[in-house]
Design an enzyme around this catalytic site. Structure first.
Site, mmCIF file in Angstrom:
data_model
loop_
_atom_site.group_PDB
_atom_site.id
_atom_site.type_symbol
_atom_site.label_atom_id
_atom_site.label_comp_id
_atom_site.label_asym_id
_atom_site.label_seq_id
_atom_site.Cartn_x
_atom_site.Cartn_y
_atom_site.Cartn_z
ATOM 1 N N SER A 54 13.010 2.925 3.309
ATOM 2 C CA SER A 54 13.525 3.612 4.490
ATOM 3 C C SER A 54 14.116 2.597 5.463
ATOM 4 O O SER A 54 13.846 1.389 5.360
ATOM 5 C CB SER A 54 12.392 4.389 5.168
ATOM 6 O OG SER A 54 11.388 3.499 5.661
ATOM 7 N N ALA A 105 3.015 -0.747 4.932
ATOM 8 C CA ALA A 105 2.507 -0.828 6.304
ATOM 9 C C ALA A 105 2.007 -2.223 6.664
ATOM 10 O O ALA A 105 1.988 -2.583 7.850
ATOM 11 C CB ALA A 105 1.392 0.202 6.504
ATOM 12 N N ASN A 144 8.024 -5.558 -0.760
ATOM 13 C CA ASN A 144 7.890 -4.392 0.111
ATOM 14 C C ASN A 144 6.409 -4.288 0.445
ATOM 15 O O ASN A 144 5.621 -3.768 -0.351
ATOM 16 C CB ASN A 144 8.380 -3.117 -0.549
ATOM 17 C CG ASN A 144 8.313 -1.928 0.419
ATOM 18 O OD1 ASN A 144 7.780 -2.043 1.529
ATOM 19 N ND2 ASN A 144 8.849 -0.787 0.000
ATOM 20 N N ARG A 174 13.001 4.488 12.635
ATOM 21 C CA ARG A 174 11.735 5.229 12.626
ATOM 22 C C ARG A 174 10.875 4.832 13.839
ATOM 23 O O ARG A 174 11.403 4.350 14.829
ATOM 24 C CB ARG A 174 11.034 4.984 11.283
ATOM 25 C CG ARG A 174 11.898 5.430 10.090
ATOM 26 C CD ARG A 174 11.202 5.226 8.776
ATOM 27 N NE ARG A 174 9.995 6.037 8.690
ATOM 28 C CZ ARG A 174 9.027 5.846 7.788
ATOM 29 N NH1 ARG A 174 9.162 4.874 6.877
ATOM 30 N NH2 ARG A 174 7.957 6.611 7.780
ATOM 31 N N PRO A 204 0.795 -1.225 0.000
ATOM 32 C CA PRO A 204 0.000 0.000 0.000
ATOM 33 C C PRO A 204 0.830 1.278 0.000
ATOM 34 O O PRO A 204 1.867 1.352 0.653
ATOM 35 C CB PRO A 204 -0.812 -0.097 1.302
ATOM 36 C CG PRO A 204 -0.057 -1.039 2.161
ATOM 37 C CD PRO A 204 0.577 -2.016 1.219
ATOM 38 N N ASN A 205 0.326 2.232 -0.754
ATOM 39 C CA ASN A 205 0.871 3.591 -0.865
ATOM 40 C C ASN A 205 2.170 3.681 -1.666
ATOM 41 O O ASN A 205 2.683 4.771 -1.888
ATOM 42 C CB ASN A 205 1.056 4.230 0.530
ATOM 43 C CG ASN A 205 -0.255 4.337 1.265
ATOM 44 O OD1 ASN A 205 -1.200 4.928 0.742
ATOM 45 N ND2 ASN A 205 -0.357 3.758 2.449
#
Ligand code: DQA
Length: 146
Positions: free
Chosen positions: A101, A76, A73, A106, A9-10
């Site tokens: 990233s 989320a 990948n 993070r 997603p995204n």
């Protein structure tokens, strides 16, 4: 040898999405870079992106008949999806988890991965290069040289 590259997603927003975190490369740029490396390595790649957990599960199940492994990948869903983990385990294809990233630098909620325990390896923090490193590692693994 054929490898499936899966974007969660995204990741369709790459290029404009938080460029200070994810860089300026679009998902097409990433795919082109991965495709160029695949050609060098003499493997075929196919690409899939979805914002939907079930669509990713369906894709893993369906692509497993064609591919020797996956570079994933999961965005989320990395941190939340038991369903995607079970799909990858269920089709019994080796996979590498990749992130643009460095998820460990993070928020804490990004430190947990449901996919990592079943992965051949994890590459995180090198931008689009993470996918290429992941592909190289997976191909070496499948060739029995890693
Ligand atoms: C990401 C990291 C995830 O935590 C995030 O939800 C993403 C992208 C990365 O590539 O760095 O969507 O997987």
């Amino acid at each position: 040898m054929r490898i499936g590259v899966v974007h969660g997603p995204n990741l369709n927003l790459l290029g404009t999405r938080e460029p200070e975190v994810y860089g300026r490369a679009t998902v097409d740029d990433v795919n082109a870079a991965v495709g160029a490396l695949a050609a060098e390595l003499g493997v075929e790649v196919e690409f899939f992106q979805s914002n939907h957990e079930g669509a990713l599960v369906d894709h893993v199940q369906e692509a497993a008949g064609r591919v020797r492994g996956f570079v994933v990948n999961a965005g989320a869903y990395t941190h939340t999806s038991i369903a995607l983990r079970d799909a990858l385990a269920g089709v019994a294809r080796p996979y590498v988890e990749v992130h643009l990233s460095n998820v460990f630098a993070r928020e804490r909620f990004r430190h947990r991965s449901y996919l990592a325990p079943g992965a051949v390896g994890v590459v995180s923090g090198f931008g689009a290069e993470s996918y290429r490193l992941g592909l190289r590692g997976l191909v070496e693994y499948l060739n029995g040289s890693a």
